[in-house]
Design a protein around this motif. Structure first.
Motif, PDB file in Angstrom:
ATOM      1  N   SER A  22       0.830  -1.202   0.000  1.00  0.00           N
ATOM      2  CA  SER A  22       0.000   0.000   0.000  1.00  0.00           C
ATOM      3  C   SER A  22       0.863   1.251   0.000  1.00  0.00           C
ATOM      4  O   SER A  22       1.932   1.291   0.613  1.00  0.00           O
ATOM      5  CB  SER A  22      -0.908   0.007   1.230  1.00  0.00           C
ATOM      6  OG  SER A  22      -1.588   1.237   1.352  1.00  0.00           O
ATOM      7  N   SER A  23       0.357   2.295  -0.691  1.00  0.00           N
ATOM      8  CA  SER A  23       1.046   3.597  -0.717  1.00  0.00           C
ATOM      9  C   SER A  23       0.414   4.596   0.237  1.00  0.00           C
ATOM     10  O   SER A  23       0.700   5.790   0.167  1.00  0.00           O
ATOM     11  CB  SER A  23       1.017   4.161  -2.144  1.00  0.00           C
ATOM     12  OG  SER A  23      -0.331   4.369  -2.557  1.00  0.00           O
ATOM     13  N   LEU A  26       1.752   8.305   2.086  1.00  0.00           N
ATOM     14  CA  LEU A  26       2.895   8.904   1.391  1.00  0.00           C
ATOM     15  C   LEU A  26       2.401   9.973   0.426  1.00  0.00           C
ATOM     16  O   LEU A  26       1.529   9.718  -0.404  1.00  0.00           O
ATOM     17  CB  LEU A  26       3.681   7.843   0.627  1.00  0.00           C
ATOM     18  CG  LEU A  26       4.344   6.746   1.466  1.00  0.00           C
ATOM     19  CD1 LEU A  26       5.023   5.736   0.564  1.00  0.00           C
ATOM     20  CD2 LEU A  26       5.350   7.351   2.440  1.00  0.00           C
ATOM     21  N   LYS A 313       3.504   5.151  -8.085  1.00  0.00           N
ATOM     22  CA  LYS A 313       2.215   4.675  -7.572  1.00  0.00           C
ATOM     23  C   LYS A 313       1.680   3.523  -8.409  1.00  0.00           C
ATOM     24  O   LYS A 313       1.037   2.601  -7.886  1.00  0.00           O
ATOM     25  CB  LYS A 313       1.213   5.824  -7.557  1.00  0.00           C
ATOM     26  CG  LYS A 313       1.461   6.847  -6.455  1.00  0.00           C
ATOM     27  CD  LYS A 313       0.396   7.938  -6.472  1.00  0.00           C
ATOM     28  CE  LYS A 313       0.573   8.910  -5.316  1.00  0.00           C
ATOM     29  NZ  LYS A 313      -0.435   9.996  -5.347  1.00  0.00           N
ATOM     30  N   PHE A 316       2.376  -0.181  -7.484  1.00  0.00           N
ATOM     31  CA  PHE A 316       1.653  -0.859  -6.417  1.00  0.00           C
ATOM     32  C   PHE A 316       0.503  -1.702  -6.973  1.00  0.00           C
ATOM     33  O   PHE A 316      -0.098  -2.481  -6.235  1.00  0.00           O
ATOM     34  CB  PHE A 316       1.078   0.170  -5.430  1.00  0.00           C
ATOM     35  CG  PHE A 316       2.101   0.780  -4.519  1.00  0.00           C
ATOM     36  CD1 PHE A 316       2.297   0.306  -3.233  1.00  0.00           C
ATOM     37  CD2 PHE A 316       2.892   1.834  -4.944  1.00  0.00           C
ATOM     38  CE1 PHE A 316       3.234   0.867  -2.386  1.00  0.00           C
ATOM     39  CE2 PHE A 316       3.831   2.415  -4.113  1.00  0.00           C
ATOM     40  CZ  PHE A 316       4.010   1.925  -2.824  1.00  0.00           C
ATOM     41  N   ARG A 361       7.329   1.283  -1.223  1.00  0.00           N
ATOM     42  CA  ARG A 361       7.067   2.482  -0.415  1.00  0.00           C
ATOM     43  C   ARG A 361       8.295   3.385  -0.363  1.00  0.00           C
ATOM     44  O   ARG A 361       8.184   4.610  -0.429  1.00  0.00           O
ATOM     45  CB  ARG A 361       6.638   2.089   1.002  1.00  0.00           C
ATOM     46  CG  ARG A 361       5.229   1.510   1.073  1.00  0.00           C
ATOM     47  CD  ARG A 361       4.836   1.196   2.502  1.00  0.00           C
ATOM     48  NE  ARG A 361       4.815   2.396   3.332  1.00  0.00           N
ATOM     49  CZ  ARG A 361       3.793   3.256   3.418  1.00  0.00           C
ATOM     50  NH1 ARG A 361       2.695   3.044   2.700  1.00  0.00           N
ATOM     51  NH2 ARG A 361       3.864   4.301   4.210  1.00  0.00           N
ATOM     52  N   LEU A 364       8.492   5.186  -3.676  1.00  0.00           N
ATOM     53  CA  LEU A 364       7.533   6.289  -3.751  1.00  0.00           C
ATOM     54  C   LEU A 364       7.959   7.444  -2.862  1.00  0.00           C
ATOM     55  O   LEU A 364       7.831   8.617  -3.246  1.00  0.00           O
ATOM     56  CB  LEU A 364       6.143   5.789  -3.360  1.00  0.00           C
ATOM     57  CG  LEU A 364       5.020   6.836  -3.348  1.00  0.00           C
ATOM     58  CD1 LEU A 364       4.915   7.531  -4.708  1.00  0.00           C
ATOM     59  CD2 LEU A 364       3.697   6.214  -2.946  1.00  0.00           C
ATOM     60  N   ASP A 368       8.562  11.226  -4.031  1.00  0.00           N
ATOM     61  CA  ASP A 368       7.945  12.384  -3.362  1.00  0.00           C
ATOM     62  C   ASP A 368       9.009  13.414  -2.983  1.00  0.00           C
ATOM     63  O   ASP A 368       8.810  14.626  -3.157  1.00  0.00           O
ATOM     64  CB  ASP A 368       7.202  11.933  -2.104  1.00  0.00           C
ATOM     65  CG  ASP A 368       5.922  11.177  -2.415  1.00  0.00           C
ATOM     66  OD1 ASP A 368       5.422  11.306  -3.553  1.00  0.00           O
ATOM     67  OD2 ASP A 368       5.424  10.467  -1.518  1.00  0.00           O
TER      68      ASP A 368
END
Length: 481
Positions: A22-23, A26, A313, A316, A361, A364, A368
């Motif tokens: 899961s993202s 974030l 993203k 995922f 994660r 990502l 970010d």
């Protein structure tokens, strides 16, 4: 209840496990700043405004020196820094091409001829101990379906970086033209300094000669002579320093042109004209984005970083790959094209990350952070761009005021020297008085020459700060996440 096919069961089970990676939680923190929100009205108050006040593509021609125009054109034609910038553009475009190719179907062919022999003890009497000839002809197809847009985002991110590199190349050209103009302005001042130093040499030389005459006549002492000799030596040192600056600036210009020092020897004395009063675009600062290449490049990098988040993203989510292989296989080439030589298999493949130790994660989170860094750099570039415009405008104002005051001082000093000269002709003053009266005039002209040179440089700074006539296309709008 109806029976479910094995494919449906596998697909359902895979989707149920999707929540394992899961993202959630974030997200980037940065927000690109709107240039129109940066306050500069009071600092720039009083500057003439015009919608057409952006610099032209050949802004340096406003300095009015054909030799400068030719030097800038020569530099922009074949300078090494531009070749490096252009190479970076080609590399970035090639990387974008690779990212684009990764999301398209691919087809490849292959052929193989192999000879093998198996031991009879292992394969039996029927196959073992015999030399077997095998021929295979295959055609392979692969298409990674971009269901979630991740591969497209990779391509757009690479394309954004390529666009940024293209604008960086424009910025390199602007910087090179500005550096040539600044060096040329400095060369003009060095020639002016040399003229003034020579005039001071002549004045102090007359003072020394006159002092020796007065000592011989018993009208003066050694102290005054030694003081004048010190002034003469200082004037000589100033002339030597000016000559050295001329040589160094010619070498610097030659290097900017991508040439050797001998090229600099051919550069003649500059003849610059007066620069016009500064004018600012009425749409400043809101449209600074589309005119400064560094701001446009920074904005493209923000867009590229935003696409990088989209790509991260997408990882995922389940990925689907269509692949297949068809071909012909036979024992030797003789039977390769028989009806029973056909082979083939293929179909969709579904994969989904379930447990990866936090790799997705972390990836990502890194994307970010890349976005936040790009936004911070963009915001800094916008603020710095407007500051540079303001600095140049304020410098021009101050230098124009200084030039006006120094012009008055020079006029007054020239008038005073003329009065003393008239008194000398009338026998009411001597040559020593006249030489002393010329000192303030030379000092005023020296200060005025320095201020005028700074005024030329400030005009160059303003043209560069306003983007140098470059019209670059920025992404609209900036992607936000």
């Amino acid at each position: 209840m109806p029976r479910l096919s094995p494919i449906a069961i596998a697909l359902g089970g895979t989707l149920l496990l999707a929540g394992c990676a899961s993202s959630a939680g974030l997200a980037p923190q940065g927000t690109p700043r709107d240039a129109a929100t940066i306050e500069a009205g009071r600092a720039l108050a009083g500057a003439p405004l015009s919608p057409a006040a952006w610099p032209g593509a050949r802004w340096w021609t406003a300095l009015g020196d054909p030799q400068l125009d030719a030097l800038v054109d020569e530099a922009l034609a074949d300078a090494p820094p531009l070749a490096a910038a252009d190479a970076r553009v080609r590399k970035a475009l090639a990387q974008a091409g690779l990212a684009d190719a990764a999301r398209k179907p691919s087809v490849g062919g292959g052929t193989q001829y192999a000879v093998a022999q198996l031991p009879a003890g292992l394969a039996g009497e029927e196959l073992g101990g015999q030399l077997m000839h095998n021929a295979v002809l295959t055609l392979k197809f692969d298409w990674p379906l971009d269901v979630w847009g991740g591969k497209r985002a990779d391509y757009l991110a690479a394309l954004g970086q390529a666009r940024a590199s293209e604008v960086d190349a424009q910025a390199a050209r602007l910087s090179l033209a500005a550096n040539v103009a600044r060096s040329y302005v400095a060369l003009a001042q060095a020639f002016d300094d040399l003229d003034l130093a020579r005039r001071e040499q002549a004045r102090t030389g007359d003072l020394v000669a006159l002092g020796k005459q007065r000592i011989a006549a018993g009208l003066d002492n050694q102290a005054a002579l030694r003081g004048n000799e010190a002034l003469a030596a200082t004037a000589t040192a100033q002339a030597d320093a000016a000559r050295h600056r001329i040589d160094a600036l010619r070498n610097a210009l030659a290097a900017l042109l991508g040439q050797g020092p001998d090229r600099g020897l051919a550069i003649q004395r500059p003849h610059l004209l007066e620069t016009p009063a500064p004018a600012l675009p009425s749409v400043l600062p809101s449209e600074l984005l589309g005119h400064r290449p560094d701001v446009v490049a920074a904005r493209w990098r923000v867009e590229a970083a935003a696409q990088g988040i989209t790509s991260a993203k997408a990882r995922f989510r389940p990925s689907i790959d269509l692949s297949g292989l068809v071909g012909l296989a036979a024992t030797g080439f003789k039977g390769l094209f028989d009806s029973d030589a056909f082979l083939g298999f293929g179909g969709p493949a579904l994969s989904l990350p379930i447990f990866d130790g936090g790799q997705l994660r972390s990836n990502l989170a890194a994307r970010d952070a890349d976005y936040d860094l790009a936004v911070a750099e963009y915001n800094r570039t916008v603020v710095d761009g407007l500051r540079q415009v303001t600095d140049a405008v304020q410098a021009i104002r101050a230098l124009d005021a200084q030039a006006a005051a120094l012009e008055q001082a020079r006029t007054a000093a020239a008038a005073a020297a003329q009065v003393v000269e008239q008194r000398q002709r009338a026998g009411l003053a001597n040559r020593l008085d006249l030489l002393a009266a010329r000192k303030p005039l030379l000092q005023a002209e020296q200060q005025l020459a320095a201020v005028r040179s700074q005024r030329y440089a400030a005009a160059v700074d303003l043209d560069q700060a306003l983007g140098g006539g470059i019209a670059a296309t920025a992404p609209t709008p900036i992607a936000s996440h």
